[in-house]
Design an enzyme around this catalytic site. Structure first.
Site, PDB file in Angstrom:
ATOM      1  N   LYS A   1     -11.226  22.204   0.024  1.00  0.00           N
ATOM      2  CA  LYS A   1     -11.014  21.046   0.903  1.00  0.00           C
ATOM      3  C   LYS A   1     -10.543  21.555   2.268  1.00  0.00           C
ATOM      4  O   LYS A   1      -9.538  22.281   2.357  1.00  0.00           O
ATOM      5  CB  LYS A   1      -9.965  20.139   0.256  1.00  0.00           C
TER       6      LYS A   1
HETATM    7  C1  E4P Z   1      -7.828  12.319  -0.068  1.00  0.00           C
HETATM    8  O1  E4P Z   1      -8.438  13.269  -0.454  1.00  0.00           O
HETATM    9  C2  E4P Z   1      -6.416  12.306   0.295  1.00  0.00           C
HETATM   10  O2  E4P Z   1      -5.759  13.179  -0.587  1.00  0.00           O
HETATM   11  C3  E4P Z   1      -5.763  10.980   0.099  1.00  0.00           C
HETATM   12  O3  E4P Z   1      -6.694  10.005  -0.294  1.00  0.00           O
HETATM   13  C4  E4P Z   1      -4.847  10.540   1.208  1.00  0.00           C
HETATM   14  O4  E4P Z   1      -4.338   9.282   0.882  1.00  0.00           O
HETATM   15  P1  E4P Z   1      -3.088   8.617   1.654  1.00  0.00           P
HETATM   16  O5  E4P Z   1      -3.543   8.141   2.979  1.00  0.00           O
HETATM   17  O6  E4P Z   1      -2.684   7.480   0.752  1.00  0.00           O
HETATM   18  O7  E4P Z   1      -2.041   9.694   1.740  1.00  0.00           O
END
Ligand code: E4P
Length: 218
Positions: free
Chosen positions: A87
């Site tokens: 990622k």
């Molecule tokens: C996605 O890959 C992220 O880890 C995540 O969805 C972020 O979510 P948040 O905005 O609730 O922290």
């Protein structure tokens, strides 16, 4: 639409996996920190534990923000398990790193995406997934689901293979909206997934069936 769970919590991942509907997991440094994981060895072991539970891609985010660091870290993460998807943030260095890994046939998830332009670059660099953050856009009075719809439309029109992974999903309604907007994947908290089951008529109907079944067995 595929379902990923957006957590690093092993109990929650196990619960979703046992439900039989889980297609993968996304994590990020904040979610990992929440689990109290400290130090490189423990972090890698935690990713391995996640991979052992789930049948599907597991996104592990690099901590580095420079190209060389991202490549170095990504290479190490990939050695943990074939399910690992690197990622990478949607920055200049991140896009270069997406290209580096996709040229080598490795899976990437381009994260922190907030515009169609960013999603275009992620697709051109060969990302397997692009992650528009819908909840964080809604937080600033923008239209998170609208962005998912726009990206999905552009990818389909131009034939990009990158999958739209709706992220920052905050509640059950978001999941239905992602479905309608054409997301390929939604990564969700367990609570939002379980919320799909809630319906008062299901509870009421089941109570009647149970009571009638019991009467027949008296
Ligand atoms: C996605 O890959 C992220 O880890 C995540 O969805 C972020 O979510 P948040 O905005 O609730 O922290």
């Amino acid at each position: 639409m595929k379902f990923f769970i957006d957590t690093a919590n092993l109990d929650q991942i196990r619960e979703a996996q046992e439900l039989g509907i889980l297609d993968g997991v996304t994590t990020n440094p904040s979610l990992m920190a929440k689990e109290g994981v400290k130090g490189k060895e423990a972090i890698f072991q935690h990713y391995k534990a996640i991979c052992d539970i789930v049948d599907g891609d597991v996104s592990a985010e690099v901590f580095a923000t420079d190209y060389e660091g991202m490549v170095r870290e990504g290479e190490e993460l990939l050695k943990i398990d074939p399910k690992i998807t690197v990622k990478l943030p949607c920055t200049k260095d991140g896009i270069k790193a997406v290209k580096y890994f996709s040229d080598r046939g490795e899976k990437t998830n381009c994260t922190l995406v907030f515009s169609v332009g960013q999603a275009l670059l992620a697709a051109k660099a060969g990302a397997k997934y692009v992650s528009p953050f819908i909840g964080r856009l809604d937080d600033i009075s923008s239209d998170g689901v609208g962005l998912v719809r726009e990206i999905a439309g552009v990818y389909r029109y131009y034939g990009y293979k990158t999958m739209v992974l709706a992220a920052s999903v905050r509640h059950t309604r978001h999941i239905i909206q992602c479905l309608e907007a054409g997301a390929d994947v939604a990564t969700c908290p367990l609570k939002a997934i379980l919320g799909l089951l809630n319906h008062p008529l299901t509870d009421k109907g089941l109570a009647t069936f149970v009571s009638d079944a019991n009467k027949m067995m008296e």
